[in-house]
Design an enzyme around this catalytic site. Structure first.
Site, PDB file in Angstrom:
ATOM      1  N   ALA A 148      30.825  30.352  63.831  1.00  0.00           N
ATOM      2  CA  ALA A 148      31.513  30.719  62.467  1.00  0.00           C
ATOM      3  C   ALA A 148      32.458  31.795  62.580  1.00  0.00           C
ATOM      4  O   ALA A 148      32.250  32.829  63.531  1.00  0.00           O
ATOM      5  CB  ALA A 148      30.643  31.125  61.381  1.00  0.00           C
ATOM      6  N   VAL A 159      34.367  34.901  60.078  1.00  0.00           N
ATOM      7  CA  VAL A 159      34.426  35.336  58.801  1.00  0.00           C
ATOM      8  C   VAL A 159      35.651  36.179  58.570  1.00  0.00           C
ATOM      9  O   VAL A 159      36.006  37.156  59.263  1.00  0.00           O
ATOM     10  CB  VAL A 159      33.066  36.052  58.671  1.00  0.00           C
ATOM     11  N   ASP A 214      14.340  35.187  60.545  1.00  0.00           N
ATOM     12  CA  ASP A 214      15.570  35.658  61.467  1.00  0.00           C
ATOM     13  C   ASP A 214      15.638  37.014  60.802  1.00  0.00           C
ATOM     14  O   ASP A 214      17.101  37.550  60.864  1.00  0.00           O
ATOM     15  CB  ASP A 214      16.820  35.012  61.578  1.00  0.00           C
TER      16      ASP A 214
HETATM   17  C1  LIG Z   1      26.465  38.542  63.861  1.00  0.00           C
HETATM   18  N1  LIG Z   1      26.139  37.816  62.519  1.00  0.00           N
HETATM   19  C2  LIG Z   1      25.040  36.854  62.880  1.00  0.00           C
HETATM   20  C3  LIG Z   1      27.428  37.336  61.683  1.00  0.00           C
HETATM   21  C4  LIG Z   1      27.965  38.572  61.164  1.00  0.00           C
HETATM   22  C5  LIG Z   1      29.541  37.577  61.016  1.00  0.00           C
HETATM   23  C6  LIG Z   1      30.410  38.707  60.364  1.00  0.00           C
HETATM   24  C7  LIG Z   1      30.005  39.521  59.123  1.00  0.00           C
HETATM   25  N2  LIG Z   1      30.424  40.658  58.503  1.00  0.00           N
HETATM   26  C8  LIG Z   1      31.024  41.688  59.355  1.00  0.00           C
HETATM   27  O1  LIG Z   1      30.498  41.596  60.572  1.00  0.00           O
HETATM   28  N3  LIG Z   1      31.660  42.582  58.768  1.00  0.00           N
HETATM   29  C9  LIG Z   1      31.899  43.741  59.645  1.00  0.00           C
HETATM   30  C10 LIG Z   1      32.026  42.729  57.455  1.00  0.00           C
HETATM   31  C11 LIG Z   1      31.402  41.706  56.519  1.00  0.00           C
HETATM   32  C12 LIG Z   1      31.757  41.843  55.185  1.00  0.00           C
HETATM   33  N4  LIG Z   1      30.937  41.076  54.257  1.00  0.00           N
HETATM   34  C13 LIG Z   1      30.277  39.890  54.671  1.00  0.00           C
HETATM   35  C14 LIG Z   1      29.707  39.146  53.848  1.00  0.00           C
HETATM   36  C15 LIG Z   1      28.977  38.060  54.142  1.00  0.00           C
HETATM   37  C16 LIG Z   1      28.985  37.845  55.615  1.00  0.00           C
HETATM   38  C17 LIG Z   1      28.156  36.736  56.068  1.00  0.00           C
HETATM   39  C18 LIG Z   1      28.453  36.201  57.285  1.00  0.00           C
HETATM   40  C19 LIG Z   1      27.566  35.154  57.694  1.00  0.00           C
HETATM   41 CL1  LIG Z   1      28.033  34.478  59.337  1.00  0.00          CL
HETATM   42  C20 LIG Z   1      26.571  34.568  57.055  1.00  0.00           C
HETATM   43  O2  LIG Z   1      25.936  33.482  57.600  1.00  0.00           O
HETATM   44  C21 LIG Z   1      26.441  34.943  55.791  1.00  0.00           C
HETATM   45 CL2  LIG Z   1      25.324  34.332  54.638  1.00  0.00          CL
HETATM   46  C22 LIG Z   1      27.195  35.967  55.147  1.00  0.00           C
HETATM   47  N5  LIG Z   1      29.322  38.675  56.397  1.00  0.00           N
HETATM   48  C23 LIG Z   1      30.073  39.584  56.100  1.00  0.00           C
HETATM   49  C24 LIG Z   1      30.702  40.761  56.887  1.00  0.00           C
HETATM   50  C25 LIG Z   1      28.336  40.149  59.432  1.00  0.00           C
HETATM   51  C26 LIG Z   1      27.272  38.965  60.041  1.00  0.00           C
END
Ligand SMILES: CN(C)C[C@H]1CC[C@H](N2C(=O)N(C)Cc3cnc4ccc(-c5cc(Cl)c(O)c(Cl)c5)nc4c32)CC1
Length: 336
Positions: free
Chosen positions: A24, A26, A133
């Site tokens: 994915a 984001v 997880d």
């Molecule tokens: C390493 N991980 C498995 C994925 C990582 C992807 C970017 C994310 N992120 C970031 O890394 N910022 C630096 C900013 C940021 C800001 N708001 C977010 C809001 C939601 C999510 C989100 C991402 C995924 Cl893949 C989801 O399944 C859900 Cl339910 C929610 N990611 C955000 C997000 C953090 C997690």
């Protein structure tokens, strides 16, 4: 804004990529009608391949979860090629980075975060889900130090409820419970409690209780349940960790006991119970938000109320939830 996907045109402005996880991407987005920032998780169905069912599971799970410490899903948009999940934006990124930047947290700061993790886990268990997880990478920070649990791609909703056993070994090895890695049947709720023990240790120490590059040695360390107790840990912290990191799942503390555990509730007024209840009463809709939306599209309140009661997770659902979120932050309940 960059050129967005036509499926979002007019509804969301798309900005740059803020992170990527596995299959994915984001991106930062802005919901046009409210001006609120959102996170847009974009997946390509072809790339997903046989991971597609996992995403369907994550979406269905998130639709039924509304809690102050769980990342909120606002809308799902599906085209022939893509799936977009419109999610609650968490500006301060992963708890993982927050710990790394500080080496480790003080006991009080660890308690502030752990309390929210207990609330989120108690809530999803109450709704019949095990996360499976739990780790600092899956806990994000919003702009006032509130944690939001994400990534429900591995969560399980056992058919026979939370007391029926699971088999699949999944999640991140360093956070996996002994019974899970020994291939036995296990209870998702008990495995989540173990992971919370590893998480709390990471908050208090800045490194993992069980770690090794060699997976077989890592598993042996986990199954031994023996971990280092650095001198900065207080007696009460060590006792809390011992109750979470019990190798025998039947001797492990339960989430119900955690909710009023003295280490967790320390410094709170006596009536304080960890706020595992959701502040979202998603049953009855907020009248002011319904009215604002009805007026903005020239529909009657009754008609708009009926539309929103379907919880279709379309643009109307997103607009309502974002308006409601603005109201919680005592910001204006007005549409652009
Ligand atoms: C390493 N991980 C498995 C994925 C990582 C992807 C970017 C994310 N992120 C970031 O890394 N910022 C630096 C900013 C940021 C800001 N708001 C977010 C809001 C939601 C999510 C989100 C991402 C995924 Cl893949 C989801 O399944 C859900 Cl339910 C929610 N990611 C955000 C997000 C953090 C997690």
């Amino acid at each position: 804004p960059i050129k967005s996907y036509c499926a979002l045109d007019g509804f969301y402005e798309m900005y740059d990529t803020i992170g990527s996880g596995g299959f994915a991407k984001v991106k930062l987005g802005v919901h046009c009608l409210t001006g609120e920032k959102v996170a847009i998780k974009i997946m390509d169905k072809k790339q997903l391949g046989d991971d597609l069912p996992r995403i369907r599971l994550e979406i269905e799970a998130m639709k039924s979860l509304s809690h102050q410490n769980v990342c909120k899903l606002f809308q799902v948009i599906e085209t022939d090629a893509k799936i977009f999940m419109i999610l609650e934006y968490c500006p301060d990124g992963e708890l993982f980075d927050y710990i790394v930047e500080r080496d480790r947290l003080t006991e009080d700061e660890a308690r502030h975060f752990f309390r929210q993790i207990v609330a989120a886990v108690a809530y999803i268990h109450h709704k019949g889900f095990a996360h499976r997880d739990l780790k600092p990478e899956n806990l994000l920070l919003d702009d006032d130090q509130q944690l939001k649990l994400i990534d429900f791609g591995l969560c399980a909703k056992p058919k026979g409820g939370m007391n029926s056993h699971l088999e699949t070994c999944c999640g991140s090895p360093a956070y996996a419970a002994p019974e899970l890695i020994s291939g036995k049947c296990y209870l998702g709720s008990e495995a989540d409690i173990w992971s919370m023990g590893v998480l709390l240790y990471a908050l208090l120490c800045g490194y993992l209780p069980f770690d090794d590059d060699n997976i077989a040695i890592l598993y042996r360390k986990i199954q031994s349940g023996i971990y280092d107790k650095p001198e900065w840990l207080s007696e009460s912290s060590m006792e809390m960790l011992d109750q979470l990191l019990q190798v025998d799942p039947k001797r492990r503390i339960t989430v119900a006991q955690l909710l009023h555990h003295p280490w967790v509730t320390k410094d709170c007024n006596p009536s304080y119970n960890v706020q595992w209840e959701s502040i979202y009463q998603t049953k009855e809709l907020d009248d002011e938000c319904v009215t604002e939306m009805a007026v903005s599209v020239g529909k009657s309140r009754k008609a708009m109320h009926a539309i929103l009661s379907d919880w279709a997770y379309d643009y109307n659902t997103a607009t309502y939830l974002l308006l409601w979120k603005r109201k919680q932050l005592s910001k204006s309940v007005r549409l652009m």
